[in-house]
Enzyme design. Sequence first.
Site, PDB file in Angstrom:
ATOM      1  CB  SER A 153      35.311   2.844  11.971  1.00  0.00           C
ATOM      2  OG  SER A 153      35.415   1.882  13.339  1.00  0.00           O
TER       3      SER A 153
ATOM      4  CE1 TYR B 205      36.228   7.853  12.984  1.00  0.00           C
ATOM      5  CE2 TYR B 205      35.985   6.043  14.001  1.00  0.00           C
ATOM      6  CZ  TYR B 205      36.611   6.554  12.989  1.00  0.00           C
ATOM      7  OH  TYR B 205      37.611   5.555  12.683  1.00  0.00           O
TER       8      TYR B 205
END
Length: 284
Positions: free
Chosen positions: A117, A130
């Site tokens: 990401s 995350y």
Amino acid sequence: MNVAIADIRDDHLAAGSAELAEVTGGKTDRILALKLDVTDRANYAQVVDAIEARFGRIHLLVNNAGVAVVGPTELATFADWDWVMGVNLGGTINGIVTVLPRILAHGEGGHIVNTASMSALVPAAATTIYSSGKAAVTSMMECMRPELESRGVICSAFCPGAVQSNIAEAGKTRPADLAETGYAEADKRRQAGGNFAHLYQTKEQVGQRVLEGILNDELYILTHSEFLLGVQERGEATTAAVQTHLPENPEYKATFAMLFRNPAITAEIERQNALKASRMGVTA
């Protein structure tokens, strides 16, 4: 090309299989859909065995499973950490440990893509769990690339921005033994905050970008130009933090030369500059 997809949800497998059948003109013999919990190592091995039994040798692995919780770090429970890291990092580890030896064993080369990401490169507040996992799977590719490229295995970190995906539904498959969360109220507020999917790239857009990145052997497969300043500032900040006023130890530098530069990153600078020059030439 044969394609195997794996997912923990039957409805996602059915939808994915139908879409692949449509784009391949109904060539369902080239498609295999299997149920997989990426945190279950025995299940992972069984799935890979089934893929090899159907299609033979595996040449491309895309570690794409992902879940997320966001909110203040102090609200996170052990279960929040264990669930997200178990899928995002542990699932990726399970994929590599299970599949990489098989790719190396057949000796025909291959490619591994970890879906990370932009949170790995430009981490934001309240995304601690995350972003930590995504940073880990990015670093994994940065380490594996110089180790494996000479053996015919290319490693890439796919770092997208926001994508129209089903990650918001990940809580539906959260295990009961990891159900205790500190983010129940934060999730309610986030869900009530509106739908911004129209601002996100589509799965077709990012899928095409991943294909392009694989064909170009890119180490970093990025999608969103909006992150340019954040990426630049991180590079500048870490560069500025190097203690250049201190003397170097020549013996230390010579003895452990492999620690001070990553040849895969050096090569990626050249690769990306060449790709940009090529795009500019086509545009002109």
